[in-house]
Design a protein around this motif. Structure first.
Motif, PDB file in Angstrom:
ATOM      1  N   THR A   1       3.971  -4.163   4.541  1.00 18.19           N
ATOM      2  CA  THR A   1       3.717  -5.105   5.630  1.00 18.19           C
ATOM      3  C   THR A   1       2.689  -4.541   6.600  1.00 18.19           C
ATOM      4  N   ILE A   2       2.819  -3.249   6.913  1.00 14.27           N
ATOM      5  CA  ILE A   2       1.867  -2.587   7.818  1.00 14.27           C
ATOM      6  C   ILE A   2       0.454  -2.636   7.247  1.00 14.27           C
ATOM      7  N   ILE A   3       0.313  -2.340   5.954  1.00 10.27           N
ATOM      8  CA  ILE A   3      -1.000  -2.357   5.314  1.00 10.27           C
ATOM      9  C   ILE A   3      -1.599  -3.766   5.344  1.00 10.27           C
ATOM     10  N   VAL A   4      -0.765  -4.778   5.121  1.00 12.60           N
ATOM     11  CA  VAL A   4      -1.242  -6.159   5.174  1.00 12.60           C
ATOM     12  C   VAL A   4      -1.735  -6.503   6.577  1.00 12.60           C
ATOM     13  N   VAL A   5      -0.965  -6.108   7.595  1.00 11.31           N
ATOM     14  CA  VAL A   5      -1.346  -6.378   8.986  1.00 11.31           C
ATOM     15  C   VAL A   5      -2.660  -5.677   9.317  1.00 11.31           C
ATOM     16  N   ILE A   6      -2.798  -4.413   8.895  1.00 15.76           N
ATOM     17  CA  ILE A   6      -4.024  -3.658   9.162  1.00 15.76           C
ATOM     18  C   ILE A   6      -5.223  -4.299   8.461  1.00 15.76           C
ATOM     19  N   ALA A   7      -5.010  -4.758   7.218  1.00 20.70           N
ATOM     20  CA  ALA A   7      -6.100  -5.363   6.456  1.00 20.70           C
ATOM     21  C   ALA A   7      -6.613  -6.647   7.113  1.00 20.70           C
ATOM     22  N   LYS A   8      -5.758  -7.332   7.855  1.00 21.99           N
ATOM     23  CA  LYS A   8      -6.146  -8.594   8.494  1.00 21.99           C
ATOM     24  C   LYS A   8      -6.871  -8.385   9.822  1.00 21.99           C
ATOM     25  N   MET A   9      -6.917  -7.137  10.291  1.00 23.95           N
ATOM     26  CA  MET A   9      -7.610  -6.875  11.553  1.00 23.95           C
ATOM     27  C   MET A   9      -9.112  -7.072  11.381  1.00 23.95           C
ATOM     28  N   SER A  10      -9.737  -7.677  12.357  1.00 18.58           N
ATOM     29  CA  SER A  10     -11.167  -7.969  12.274  1.00 18.58           C
ATOM     30  C   SER A  10     -12.036  -6.747  12.571  1.00 18.58           C
ATOM     31  N   SER A  11     -11.539  -5.849  13.404  1.00 15.95           N
ATOM     32  CA  SER A  11     -12.313  -4.678  13.813  1.00 15.95           C
ATOM     33  C   SER A  11     -12.080  -3.509  12.857  1.00 15.95           C
ATOM     34  N   THR A  12     -13.173  -2.970  12.338  1.00 14.22           N
ATOM     35  CA  THR A  12     -13.075  -1.795  11.453  1.00 14.22           C
ATOM     36  C   THR A  12     -12.525  -0.590  12.203  1.00 14.22           C
ATOM     37  N   ALA A  13     -12.996  -0.407  13.433  1.00 13.94           N
ATOM     38  CA  ALA A  13     -12.504   0.702  14.249  1.00 13.94           C
ATOM     39  C   ALA A  13     -11.024   0.536  14.544  1.00 13.94           C
ATOM     40  N   GLY A  14     -10.604  -0.700  14.790  1.00 10.61           N
ATOM     41  CA  GLY A  14      -9.192  -0.967  15.046  1.00 10.61           C
ATOM     42  C   GLY A  14      -8.336  -0.685  13.830  1.00 10.61           C
ATOM     43  N   ARG A  15      -8.838  -1.067  12.646  1.00 12.88           N
ATOM     44  CA  ARG A  15      -8.095  -0.786  11.415  1.00 12.88           C
ATOM     45  C   ARG A  15      -7.944   0.711  11.210  1.00 12.88           C
ATOM     46  N   ARG A  16      -9.060   1.445  11.418  1.00 14.56           N
ATOM     47  CA  ARG A  16      -9.024   2.900  11.208  1.00 14.56           C
ATOM     48  C   ARG A  16      -8.067   3.573  12.192  1.00 14.56           C
ATOM     49  N   LYS A  17      -8.117   3.146  13.453  1.00 20.23           N
ATOM     50  CA  LYS A  17      -7.267   3.750  14.472  1.00 20.23           C
ATOM     51  C   LYS A  17      -5.793   3.447  14.220  1.00 20.23           C
ATOM     52  N   THR A  18      -5.491   2.215  13.851  1.00 15.96           N
ATOM     53  CA  THR A  18      -4.100   1.832  13.580  1.00 15.96           C
ATOM     54  C   THR A  18      -3.563   2.553  12.357  1.00 15.96           C
ATOM     55  N   LEU A  19      -4.387   2.644  11.317  1.00 13.41           N
ATOM     56  CA  LEU A  19      -3.955   3.339  10.104  1.00 13.41           C
ATOM     57  C   LEU A  19      -3.687   4.806  10.372  1.00 13.41           C
ATOM     58  N   SER A  20      -4.495   5.408  11.256  1.00 19.90           N
ATOM     59  CA  SER A  20      -4.320   6.833  11.563  1.00 19.90           C
ATOM     60  C   SER A  20      -2.983   7.115  12.243  1.00 19.90           C
ATOM     61  N   THR A  21      -2.417   6.097  12.910  1.00 22.04           N
ATOM     62  CA  THR A  21      -1.134   6.318  13.598  1.00 22.04           C
ATOM     63  C   THR A  21       0.043   6.408  12.635  1.00 22.04           C
ATOM     64  N   CYS A  22      -0.159   5.938  11.391  1.00 27.21           N
ATOM     65  CA  CYS A  22       0.967   6.006  10.448  1.00 27.21           C
ATOM     66  C   CYS A  22       0.684   6.886   9.233  1.00 27.21           C
ATOM     67  N   THR A  23      -0.505   7.516   9.170  1.00 28.48           N
ATOM     68  CA  THR A  23      -0.790   8.396   8.035  1.00 28.48           C
ATOM     69  C   THR A  23       0.138   9.614   7.946  1.00 28.48           C
ATOM     70  N   PRO A  24       0.526  10.250   9.079  1.00 29.61           N
ATOM     71  CA  PRO A  24       1.464  11.372   8.935  1.00 29.61           C
ATOM     72  C   PRO A  24       2.776  10.936   8.299  1.00 29.61           C
ATOM     73  N   GLN A  25       3.292   9.782   8.724  1.00 29.30           N
ATOM     74  CA  GLN A  25       4.537   9.278   8.166  1.00 29.30           C
ATOM     75  C   GLN A  25       4.404   8.973   6.680  1.00 29.30           C
ATOM     76  N   LEU A  26       3.254   8.420   6.292  1.00 29.64           N
ATOM     77  CA  LEU A  26       3.020   8.118   4.877  1.00 29.64           C
ATOM     78  C   LEU A  26       2.981   9.392   4.037  1.00 29.64           C
ATOM     79  N   PHE A  27       2.300  10.420   4.536  1.00 30.17           N
ATOM     80  CA  PHE A  27       2.227  11.697   3.824  1.00 30.17           C
ATOM     81  C   PHE A  27       3.618  12.310   3.654  1.00 30.17           C
ATOM     82  N   VAL A  28       4.385  12.345   4.755  1.00 30.90           N
ATOM     83  CA  VAL A  28       5.720  12.948   4.722  1.00 30.90           C
ATOM     84  C   VAL A  28       6.633  12.180   3.770  1.00 30.90           C
ATOM     85  N   THR A  29       6.573  10.851   3.837  1.00 29.57           N
ATOM     86  CA  THR A  29       7.409  10.010   2.975  1.00 29.57           C
ATOM     87  C   THR A  29       7.050  10.198   1.503  1.00 29.57           C
TER      88      THR A  29
END
Length: 316
Positions: free
Chosen positions: A222-250
């Motif tokens: 769901t998070i990836i879908v929400v990020i993909a729908k963002m219009s701003s590339t910078a916004g997508r990158r920044k939002t994705l960076s907030t959950c990358t540690p959790q993704l790596f750990v998981t």
């Protein structure tokens, strides 16, 4: 090392790697000592750093602390015995000591699974419902959820231990593993009840691993879908960076386990030494690597470390 029946079982013997030559015992023991020191230093650092930095007093970092505590406890329960086995030839472990170790091995794994669910929930609300995040998520809420994550597996794992203790142990008392786990112990049991105990334990394992994993997968998709729908590339990158540690750990926690389980299910079996090595890898690599993920993949922690390189966390 053989025993005749359950009344004669006073201790088990941890075999470790059956194919390891004696001349490699000391180097292997030294390697495990280094791994333990890395895990201990890294996770104690995370616990201390987060507690001492006011700017990190946030729900997400509280979850990191719970994971660090679990990783530190797990390594302390398992690695010293492995070191003793190869450095001092101390492979013996008492009957009840082995069951105690088995409890903590599986209990801490189950708690990790539920803590990762809490982590996924935090990111799910933060990214999918950002305007409601502060209202729904607070340190008290996360503390309560983490407390529940520690509490849920207790009764389940106690039931597993009680069932395993009730089995008669009339085979070899050699644990073909580097620590006591349920499969290794019940392989030494005999009687009609062994299969039912294994089935019951499998159901509990699926509950503790797959139930959280189902929500975790749903939340990150769901998070990836929400990020993909963002219009701003910078916004997508920044939002994705907030959950990358959790993704790596998981991924570090679940993917190796899923690989081993799927391989066994489809009939691809590993040699004993390879199976033990795989178990150690997915058990000990995450505790050693997680602190580095927190430090280098989490923007807030990375900024503080770059601002004060080499300094100890002293801000209160």
């Amino acid at each position: 090392i053989m025993i005749d029946n359950v009344t004669g079982t006073e201790s088990f013997f941890i075999l470790g790697f059956p194919g390891l030559a004696p001349e490699y015992y000391r180097p292997v023991s030294a390697l495990f000592l280094i791994i333990y020191l890395v895990i201990a230093f890294g996770n104690v650092f995370i616990l201390t750093f987060v507690m001492c930095q006011k700017s990190l007093q946030k729900p997400m970092y509280l979850v990191f602390c719970h994971l660090a505590l679990i990783d530190l406890t797990f390594s302390t329960v398992t690695i010293p015995k492995i070191i003793s086995k190869y450095w001092f030839s101390g492979g013996d472990i008492s009957f009840y000591g082995c069951f105690a170790q088995m409890f903590f091995v599986h209990y801490l794994g189950s708690v990790t699974s539920f803590i990762l669910l809490v982590m996924a929930l935090d990111r799910f609300i933060s990214i999918c419902f950002p305007l409601r995040y502060t209202a729904l998520v607070s340190k008290k809420v996360i503390s309560a959820l983490c407390g529940i994550a520690w509490f849920i597996p207790v009764s389940l794992l106690v039931a597993v231990i009680v069932q395993a203790l009730a089995l008669p142990y009339c085979k070899s008392n050699v644990i073909v593993q580097c620590f006591c786990d349920h499969i290794s112990i019940t392989n030494l049991a005999c009687g009609e009840g062994v299969q039912s105990v294994r089935v019951g334990t499998l159901c509990i394992a699926l509950l503790c691993l797959l139930l959280p994993l189902t929500f975790i997968v749903f939340s990150y998709v769901t998070i990836i879908v929400v990020i993909a729908k963002m219009s701003s590339t910078a916004g997508r990158r920044k939002t994705l960076s907030t959950c990358t540690p959790q993704l790596f750990v998981t991924c570090l926690f679940y993917l190796p386990r899923c690989f081993v389980y799927v391989a066994n299910t489809v009939g691809f079996y590993f040699s004993i030494d390879v199976r033990i090595l795989l178990t150690l890898l997915y058990s000990l690599v995450p505790p050693a690597v997680n602190p580095f993920i927190y430090c280098f993949k989490t923007q807030d922690i990375k900024k503080i470390l770059m601002k004060n390189p080499g300094s100890a966390p002293t801000q209160m």
